[in-house]
Design a protein around this motif. Structure first.
Motif, PDB file in Angstrom:
ATOM      1  N   ASP A 259       2.528   1.413  -3.611  1.00  0.00           N
ATOM      2  CA  ASP A 259       1.630   1.566  -4.764  1.00  0.00           C
ATOM      3  C   ASP A 259       0.648   2.732  -4.640  1.00  0.00           C
ATOM      4  OD1 ASP A 259       2.889  -0.666  -5.636  1.00  0.00           O
ATOM      5  OD2 ASP A 259       1.226  -2.057  -5.299  1.00  0.00           O
ATOM      6  N   GLN A 260       0.323   3.115  -3.404  1.00  0.00           N
ATOM      7  CA  GLN A 260      -0.670   4.187  -3.250  1.00  0.00           C
ATOM      8  C   GLN A 260      -0.082   5.424  -2.572  1.00  0.00           C
ATOM      9  OE1 GLN A 260      -4.541   2.752  -1.688  1.00  0.00           O
ATOM     10  NE2 GLN A 260      -3.715   0.705  -1.971  1.00  0.00           N
ATOM     11  N   PHE A 261       0.430   5.228  -1.349  1.00  0.00           N
ATOM     12  CA  PHE A 261       0.864   6.375  -0.548  1.00  0.00           C
ATOM     13  C   PHE A 261       1.995   7.153  -1.232  1.00  0.00           C
ATOM     14  CE2 PHE A 261       3.186   8.114   3.238  1.00  0.00           C
ATOM     15  CZ  PHE A 261       2.191   8.970   3.663  1.00  0.00           C
TER      16      PHE A 261
ATOM     17  N   LYS B 159       2.982   6.894  -4.374  1.00  0.00           N
ATOM     18  CA  LYS B 159       2.551   7.336  -5.713  1.00  0.00           C
ATOM     19  C   LYS B 159       1.821   8.681  -5.640  1.00  0.00           C
ATOM     20  CE  LYS B 159      -1.086   6.046  -8.500  1.00  0.00           C
ATOM     21  NZ  LYS B 159      -2.059   5.104  -9.027  1.00  0.00           N
ATOM     22  N   HIS B 160       0.834   8.773  -4.726  1.00  0.00           N
ATOM     23  CA  HIS B 160       0.065  10.026  -4.618  1.00  0.00           C
ATOM     24  C   HIS B 160       0.903  11.160  -4.029  1.00  0.00           C
ATOM     25  CE1 HIS B 160      -3.457   8.055  -6.044  1.00  0.00           C
ATOM     26  NE2 HIS B 160      -3.607   7.280  -4.970  1.00  0.00           N
TER      27      HIS B 160
ATOM     28  N   VAL C 109      -6.197   7.521   1.375  1.00  0.00           N
ATOM     29  CA  VAL C 109      -5.214   6.480   1.717  1.00  0.00           C
ATOM     30  C   VAL C 109      -4.791   6.606   3.179  1.00  0.00           C
ATOM     31  CG1 VAL C 109      -2.855   5.642   1.272  1.00  0.00           C
ATOM     32  CG2 VAL C 109      -4.362   6.159  -0.645  1.00  0.00           C
TER      33      VAL C 109
ATOM     34  N   ASN D 139      -5.433   3.857   6.150  1.00  0.00           N
ATOM     35  CA  ASN D 139      -4.260   3.064   6.548  1.00  0.00           C
ATOM     36  C   ASN D 139      -3.400   3.639   7.666  1.00  0.00           C
ATOM     37  OD1 ASN D 139      -4.225   0.876   4.299  1.00  0.00           O
ATOM     38  ND2 ASN D 139      -4.527   2.797   3.194  1.00  0.00           N
TER      39      ASN D 139
ATOM     40  N   GLN E 237      -7.026  11.718  -3.101  1.00  0.00           N
ATOM     41  CA  GLN E 237      -6.624  10.305  -3.046  1.00  0.00           C
ATOM     42  C   GLN E 237      -5.693  10.047  -1.852  1.00  0.00           C
ATOM     43  OE1 GLN E 237      -7.926   7.899  -4.909  1.00  0.00           O
ATOM     44  NE2 GLN E 237      -9.173   9.512  -5.850  1.00  0.00           N
TER      45      GLN E 237
ATOM     46  N   ASN F  13      -5.121  14.549  -6.625  1.00  0.00           N
ATOM     47  CA  ASN F  13      -4.145  13.691  -5.935  1.00  0.00           C
ATOM     48  C   ASN F  13      -4.208  13.838  -4.423  1.00  0.00           C
ATOM     49  OD1 ASN F  13      -2.657  12.075  -7.881  1.00  0.00           O
ATOM     50  ND2 ASN F  13      -2.053  14.032  -8.776  1.00  0.00           N
TER      51      ASN F  13
ATOM     52  N   MET G  48       0.837  -1.205   0.000  1.00  0.00           N
ATOM     53  CA  MET G  48       0.000   0.000   0.000  1.00  0.00           C
ATOM     54  C   MET G  48       0.877   1.262   0.000  1.00  0.00           C
ATOM     55  SD  MET G  48      -0.913   2.625   2.231  1.00  0.00           S
ATOM     56  CE  MET G  48      -0.368   1.910   3.777  1.00  0.00           C
TER      57      MET G  48
END
Length: 312
Positions: free
Chosen positions: A217-219, A221-222, A248, A252, A244, A241, A214
């Motif tokens: 791929d998410q934290f 990335k954004h 996240v 999390n 998003q 962004n 996570m």
């Protein structure tokens, strides 16, 4: 004696992510500041600060013995000043994620380091990394582990772009618009936060594969996208962004968000009136808010204290 002023900082993007090599963007925040002074008033707070500086001086003496090739202080002057009542006179709130220990570290380095790297010389990447490494060692006294970025920001009083842990540079950020509706603001949680336990929770979570995925791929990335959008002044993409990123973090990083703010955090995402993110390690202190319409955000958050730190 009255030393020069050192300012607080705000890490706009990159909290936790920079531990894992995300981009980051840190800006000085001149509303809060601190300076080294000699105690003439003898209050409880100046005594407390003086006692803290006494322990810090001992720590620096040990550090110098361990790493003489890295750092050298005029310890005699520092100890003499501590005996004479040296303290850090600061308006920077502690445990609020705006760099109170960073400003203190910058002030002590500025006054007592031998062969110091100055702000006036040509700051090559090597010199910036050298400063960051020294500040990291110094600030570890306060947090157990420090990236060295807060003191670096305070010392240079420049926005700093973190591309990766070994690639940092002073950054030009878009100039503020005096009457812009968009804003970055600080939201006061009313409680202080402790950095070390929050970082500990993050490090424990990083042992789980799902959490690591996570983060990557998410934290990260954004976070990277937010930094790029902000520097380019692409407001439309930036808010997409940030929304998003805010989601996240809510999903999390719940332990880092004071429990009474979980609903408020979600309300911002649901209404698009504002988006909240962590300011520093979280757990209390300030949260950072972003809004395309500051009046709308103020209405939605009318029961809270907002401080605008940047307008666009």
């Amino acid at each position: 004696m009255h030393g020069p002023l050192f300012y607080s900082k705000i890490l706009l993007f990159g909290e936790y992510g920079i531990i894992k090599d995300s981009k980051g963007l840190s800006i000085p925040y001149n509303f809060y500041k601190g300076a080294l002074k000699l105690d003439k008033h003898h209050t409880i707070s100046t005594h407390k600060s003086n006692a803290g500086l006494r322990r810090f001086a001992e720590y620096l003496e040990n550090l110098q013995q361990e790493k003489p090739e890295m750092i050298s202080f005029d310890l005699e002057s520092l100890k003499a000043d501590v005996e004479a009542g040296l303290y850090f006179d600061s308006s920077i709130p502690q445990g609020y994620g705006v760099g109170s220990s960073g400003a203190l570290v910058a002030a002590v380095y500025d006054k007592y380091a031998n062969n110091k790297i100055t702000v006036l010389e040509n700051l090559t990447r090597d010199k910036l990394l050298q400063l960051k490494a020294i500040f990291s060692e110094m600030e570890s006294f306060f947090h157990g582990k420090s990236s060295g970025l807060d003191p670096l920001n305070s010392y240079l009083s420049l926005p700093i772009l973190i591309n990766s842990s070994d690639n940092i540079e002073p950054a030009g950020i878009p100039s503020q618009t005096a009457n812009g509706k968009g804003a970055v603001f600080l939201l006061d949680s009313g409680n202080t936060g402790e950095t070390a336990p929050m970082v500990q929770i993050f490090m424990e979570n990083m042992k789980q594969e799902g959490f690591r995925k996570m983060v990557k791929d998410q934290f990260v990335k954004h976070t990277d996208a937010c930094v790029e959008d902000f520097l380019l002044g692409d407001v439309k993409s930036l808010f997409g962004n940030i929304k998003q990123l805010s989601k996240v973090v809510l999903d999390n990083f719940k332990p880092m968000i004071p429990i009474e703010f979980h609903k408020l955090w979600k309300k911002g995402i649901d209404t698009n009136a504002y988006y909240l993110k962590l300011c520093g390690s979280g757990g209390g202190g300030y949260m950072l808010g972003f809004t395309e319409d500051i009046e709308k955000a103020k209405k939605a958050l009318k029961n809270y204290k907002l401080e605008v730190v940047y307008s666009f």
